[in-house]
Design a protein around this motif. Sequence first.
Motif, PDB file in Angstrom:
ATOM      1  N   GLY A 198      21.912 -22.815 -20.106  1.00 55.85           N
ATOM      2  CA  GLY A 198      22.457 -22.742 -18.676  1.00 55.85           C
ATOM      3  C   GLY A 198      21.903 -23.423 -17.599  1.00 55.85           C
ATOM      4  O   GLY A 198      21.726 -24.701 -17.849  1.00 55.85           O
ATOM      5  N   ASN A 199      21.526 -22.889 -16.451  1.00 54.40           N
ATOM      6  CA  ASN A 199      21.351 -23.808 -15.278  1.00 54.40           C
ATOM      7  C   ASN A 199      19.961 -24.455 -15.420  1.00 54.40           C
ATOM      8  O   ASN A 199      19.793 -25.811 -15.233  1.00 54.40           O
ATOM      9  CB  ASN A 199      21.253 -22.965 -13.842  1.00 54.40           C
ATOM     10  N   ILE A 200      18.838 -23.441 -16.000  1.00 53.70           N
ATOM     11  CA  ILE A 200      17.447 -24.122 -16.204  1.00 53.70           C
ATOM     12  C   ILE A 200      17.659 -25.053 -17.146  1.00 53.70           C
ATOM     13  O   ILE A 200      17.088 -26.327 -17.080  1.00 53.70           O
ATOM     14  CB  ILE A 200      16.417 -23.104 -16.432  1.00 53.70           C
ATOM     15  N   ALA A 201      18.262 -24.819 -18.203  1.00 52.03           N
ATOM     16  CA  ALA A 201      18.119 -25.654 -19.565  1.00 52.03           C
ATOM     17  C   ALA A 201      18.877 -27.062 -19.092  1.00 52.03           C
ATOM     18  O   ALA A 201      18.249 -27.999 -19.678  1.00 52.03           O
ATOM     19  CB  ALA A 201      19.106 -25.295 -20.712  1.00 52.03           C
ATOM     20  N   GLN A 202      19.836 -27.003 -18.569  1.00 48.35           N
ATOM     21  CA  GLN A 202      20.549 -28.401 -18.309  1.00 48.35           C
ATOM     22  C   GLN A 202      19.932 -29.123 -17.259  1.00 48.35           C
ATOM     23  O   GLN A 202      19.930 -30.416 -17.181  1.00 48.35           O
ATOM     24  CB  GLN A 202      22.003 -27.937 -17.756  1.00 48.35           C
ATOM     25  N   THR A 203      19.293 -28.358 -16.115  1.00 53.15           N
ATOM     26  CA  THR A 203      18.204 -29.233 -15.066  1.00 53.15           C
ATOM     27  C   THR A 203      17.033 -29.684 -15.834  1.00 53.15           C
ATOM     28  O   THR A 203      16.838 -31.037 -15.566  1.00 53.15           O
ATOM     29  CB  THR A 203      18.074 -28.103 -13.911  1.00 53.15           C
ATOM     30  N   LEU A 204      16.538 -29.165 -16.707  1.00 55.00           N
ATOM     31  CA  LEU A 204      15.377 -29.228 -17.312  1.00 55.00           C
ATOM     32  C   LEU A 204      15.905 -30.782 -18.272  1.00 55.00           C
ATOM     33  O   LEU A 204      15.079 -31.798 -18.213  1.00 55.00           O
ATOM     34  CB  LEU A 204      14.893 -28.494 -18.709  1.00 55.00           C
ATOM     35  N   LEU A 205      16.968 -30.632 -19.130  1.00 57.63           N
ATOM     36  CA  LEU A 205      17.326 -31.840 -19.865  1.00 57.63           C
ATOM     37  C   LEU A 205      17.523 -32.958 -19.013  1.00 57.63           C
ATOM     38  O   LEU A 205      17.168 -34.224 -19.178  1.00 57.63           O
ATOM     39  CB  LEU A 205      18.815 -31.538 -20.571  1.00 57.63           C
ATOM     40  N   THR A 206      18.223 -32.774 -17.590  1.00 53.44           N
ATOM     41  CA  THR A 206      18.193 -33.920 -16.888  1.00 53.44           C
ATOM     42  C   THR A 206      17.197 -34.600 -16.378  1.00 53.44           C
ATOM     43  O   THR A 206      16.858 -35.615 -16.388  1.00 53.44           O
ATOM     44  CB  THR A 206      19.123 -33.525 -15.530  1.00 53.44           C
TER      45      THR A 206
ATOM     46  N   VAL B  30      11.491 -23.557 -26.012  1.00 55.53           N
ATOM     47  CA  VAL B  30      11.552 -23.257 -24.660  1.00 55.53           C
ATOM     48  C   VAL B  30      12.760 -22.378 -24.711  1.00 55.53           C
ATOM     49  O   VAL B  30      13.924 -22.564 -24.905  1.00 55.53           O
ATOM     50  CB  VAL B  30      11.856 -24.351 -23.729  1.00 55.53           C
ATOM     51  N   GLU B  31      12.350 -20.849 -24.119  1.00 57.07           N
ATOM     52  CA  GLU B  31      13.514 -19.975 -23.868  1.00 57.07           C
ATOM     53  C   GLU B  31      13.854 -20.243 -22.355  1.00 57.07           C
ATOM     54  O   GLU B  31      13.145 -19.960 -21.505  1.00 57.07           O
ATOM     55  CB  GLU B  31      12.897 -18.531 -24.046  1.00 57.07           C
ATOM     56  N   CYS B  32      14.973 -20.286 -22.220  1.00 57.08           N
ATOM     57  CA  CYS B  32      15.652 -20.269 -20.913  1.00 57.08           C
ATOM     58  C   CYS B  32      17.073 -19.522 -21.006  1.00 57.08           C
ATOM     59  O   CYS B  32      18.095 -20.044 -20.686  1.00 57.08           O
ATOM     60  CB  CYS B  32      15.756 -21.783 -20.118  1.00 57.08           C
ATOM     61  N   ALA B  33      17.062 -18.446 -21.037  1.00 55.58           N
ATOM     62  CA  ALA B  33      18.342 -17.583 -21.488  1.00 55.58           C
ATOM     63  C   ALA B  33      18.446 -16.156 -21.154  1.00 55.58           C
ATOM     64  O   ALA B  33      19.428 -15.780 -20.834  1.00 55.58           O
ATOM     65  CB  ALA B  33      18.588 -17.637 -22.844  1.00 55.58           C
ATOM     66  N   GLY B  34      17.213 -15.515 -20.699  1.00 57.41           N
ATOM     67  CA  GLY B  34      17.390 -14.132 -20.362  1.00 57.41           C
ATOM     68  C   GLY B  34      16.774 -13.259 -21.457  1.00 57.41           C
ATOM     69  O   GLY B  34      16.235 -13.613 -22.367  1.00 57.41           O
ATOM     70  N   HIS B  35      16.484 -11.969 -20.577  1.00 58.94           N
ATOM     71  CA  HIS B  35      15.766 -10.908 -21.461  1.00 58.94           C
ATOM     72  C   HIS B  35      16.036 -10.733 -22.851  1.00 58.94           C
ATOM     73  O   HIS B  35      15.707 -10.707 -23.881  1.00 58.94           O
ATOM     74  CB  HIS B  35      15.819  -9.593 -20.619  1.00 58.94           C
ATOM     75  N   ALA B  36      17.582 -10.567 -23.029  1.00 65.09           N
ATOM     76  CA  ALA B  36      18.325 -10.110 -24.460  1.00 65.09           C
ATOM     77  C   ALA B  36      17.879 -11.387 -25.249  1.00 65.09           C
ATOM     78  O   ALA B  36      17.686 -11.082 -26.586  1.00 65.09           O
ATOM     79  CB  ALA B  36      19.895 -10.384 -24.259  1.00 65.09           C
ATOM     80  N   ALA B  37      17.900 -12.716 -24.972  1.00 68.94           N
ATOM     81  CA  ALA B  37      17.572 -13.658 -25.755  1.00 68.94           C
ATOM     82  C   ALA B  37      16.047 -13.670 -26.294  1.00 68.94           C
ATOM     83  O   ALA B  37      15.759 -13.946 -27.285  1.00 68.94           O
ATOM     84  CB  ALA B  37      17.852 -15.072 -25.253  1.00 68.94           C
TER      85      ALA B  37
ATOM     86  N   ASN C  84      22.420 -22.586  -9.398  1.00 69.12           N
ATOM     87  CA  ASN C  84      22.188 -21.237  -9.555  1.00 69.12           C
ATOM     88  C   ASN C  84      21.325 -20.940  -8.387  1.00 69.12           C
ATOM     89  O   ASN C  84      20.030 -21.124  -8.334  1.00 69.12           O
ATOM     90  CB  ASN C  84      21.799 -20.827 -10.875  1.00 69.12           C
ATOM     91  N   ALA C  85      21.976 -20.349  -7.237  1.00 65.37           N
ATOM     92  CA  ALA C  85      21.087 -20.045  -6.041  1.00 65.37           C
ATOM     93  C   ALA C  85      19.925 -19.162  -6.084  1.00 65.37           C
ATOM     94  O   ALA C  85      18.921 -18.868  -5.581  1.00 65.37           O
ATOM     95  CB  ALA C  85      22.064 -19.411  -5.095  1.00 65.37           C
ATOM     96  N   LYS C  86      20.092 -18.243  -7.463  1.00 67.06           N
ATOM     97  CA  LYS C  86      19.024 -17.501  -7.666  1.00 67.06           C
ATOM     98  C   LYS C  86      17.821 -17.967  -8.462  1.00 67.06           C
ATOM     99  O   LYS C  86      16.662 -17.282  -8.436  1.00 67.06           O
ATOM    100  CB  LYS C  86      19.477 -16.155  -8.371  1.00 67.06           C
ATOM    101  N   THR C  87      17.900 -19.162  -9.049  1.00 68.80           N
ATOM    102  CA  THR C  87      16.781 -19.707  -9.478  1.00 68.80           C
ATOM    103  C   THR C  87      16.367 -20.856  -8.616  1.00 68.80           C
ATOM    104  O   THR C  87      16.649 -21.644  -7.997  1.00 68.80           O
ATOM    105  CB  THR C  87      17.078 -20.381 -10.757  1.00 68.80           C
ATOM    106  N   SER C  88      14.798 -20.812  -8.496  1.00 65.58           N
ATOM    107  CA  SER C  88      14.012 -21.595  -7.484  1.00 65.58           C
ATOM    108  C   SER C  88      13.961 -23.003  -8.500  1.00 65.58           C
ATOM    109  O   SER C  88      13.723 -22.707  -9.643  1.00 65.58           O
ATOM    110  CB  SER C  88      12.911 -21.189  -7.326  1.00 65.58           C
ATOM    111  N   VAL C  89      14.152 -24.124  -7.839  1.00 67.32           N
ATOM    112  CA  VAL C  89      14.450 -25.316  -8.788  1.00 67.32           C
ATOM    113  C   VAL C  89      12.913 -25.634  -9.173  1.00 67.32           C
ATOM    114  O   VAL C  89      12.624 -26.280 -10.258  1.00 67.32           O
ATOM    115  CB  VAL C  89      14.774 -26.476  -7.956  1.00 67.32           C
ATOM    116  N   SER C  90      11.785 -25.064  -8.526  1.00 74.87           N
ATOM    117  CA  SER C  90      10.491 -25.561  -9.143  1.00 74.87           C
ATOM    118  C   SER C  90      10.141 -24.896 -10.336  1.00 74.87           C
ATOM    119  O   SER C  90       9.342 -25.261 -11.129  1.00 74.87           O
ATOM    120  CB  SER C  90       9.399 -25.013  -8.185  1.00 74.87           C
ATOM    121  N   THR C  91      10.865 -23.795 -10.789  1.00 75.53           N
ATOM    122  CA  THR C  91      10.743 -23.254 -12.011  1.00 75.53           C
ATOM    123  C   THR C  91      11.132 -24.333 -13.004  1.00 75.53           C
ATOM    124  O   THR C  91      10.179 -24.404 -14.160  1.00 75.53           O
ATOM    125  CB  THR C  91      11.754 -22.314 -12.156  1.00 75.53           C
ATOM    126  N   VAL C  92      12.119 -25.319 -12.885  1.00 77.68           N
ATOM    127  CA  VAL C  92      12.384 -26.222 -13.866  1.00 77.68           C
ATOM    128  C   VAL C  92      11.305 -27.019 -14.082  1.00 77.68           C
ATOM    129  O   VAL C  92      11.021 -27.626 -15.314  1.00 77.68           O
ATOM    130  CB  VAL C  92      13.814 -26.996 -13.541  1.00 77.68           C
TER     131      VAL C  92
END
Length: 274
Positions: A9-17, A75-82, A250-258
């Motif tokens: 998702g958003n974090i994974a793809q921003t991380l790959l970038t 690296v998990e970037c998918a959510g609680h269920a994952a 994803n406005a809910k995710t702070s970019v510094s997380t990535v």
Amino acid sequence: MRLGMIGFGNIAQTLLTQLKQTLDAPLEHLAVLVLPEMVDETEARLTSEFASVAGEFAVVTDAQALLSHRPELVVECAGHAAVLAHAPSVLHAGIDVVIVSIGALSDEALEKELRAAASAGGARLILPAGAVGGVDLLAALGAAGGLEVRYRGSKPPLAWSGTPAEQALDLGALDDAAIFFRGTAREAAREFPKNANVAATLALAGAGFEATQVELVADPAAPGNVHEYSVVSPLAKYTMRIENLPSAGNAKTSVSTVYSVLREIRNRIGPVAI
Ligand SMILES: NC(=O)c1ccc[n+]([C@@H]2O[C@H](COP(=O)([O-])OP(=O)(O)OC[C@H]3O[C@@H](n4cnc5c(N)ncnc54)[C@H](O)[C@@H]3O)[C@@H](O)[C@H]2O)c1
């Protein structure tokens, strides 16, 4: 490095970038675990956008297939269920896992299972600072005990849409900041699971879920996702205020997380860890 990633998702793809732009050399191998319905799209995007990130790619749909690609770090970037579905098997196999969805650890049974799997596999559960900072000092002071930790999370009112804040406040009509939740980090994670990551990170680093006090605020003047916390310990006192910009996708995710996850990977690859 052979890297495993859970989620695309958003974090994974921003991380790959970010990896594409900052790595000195490509990863040896990248294996990405996604939901079955995401396989074709993920393969296509990896080929078209991220081909330079790794020498080889694999897209898989379960932890055993991920492990068959011998990742050195996942690296998990998918959510609680994952986290629940995949992280225990990976840890049990002796592979370190960076968990981004740290709020998942507010579920006591899951936290216990992850700790047991890491111990059994001789692996480590790595909890990055994510959207917040100063976690190194908090965790260091925590060892001495006697901590008081108070956290306040503020966002623009409409950023709390779709949460129980809607029942407490008229989010579209606020002129001033309004506190709509006060309680422990455990209660905050239960009532606001999608906003639990920072409170959970501070709780795990410092005083625990029951002793970490949380306030959540809808503030028309908030410049973005604002995290403030204060720590009082017998050894030191400090306060932090972090104004995060939202991630573009994803406005809910702070970019510094990535960037915090990127740091974990770079610390594994580079000659110095800091
Ligand atoms: N630690 C922090 O400070 C912090 C900050 C922001 C976000 N987060 C957490 O990071 C996680 C990812 O955030 P995001 O912005 O990338 O979200 P996102 O919704 O953009 O992406 C999540 C991806 O995971 C995939 N997914 C869901 N369940 C899966 C499963 N069982 N197996 C494989 N893939 C699965 C989805 O298809 C989606 O592509 C969320 O849990 C979020 O709460 C943590």
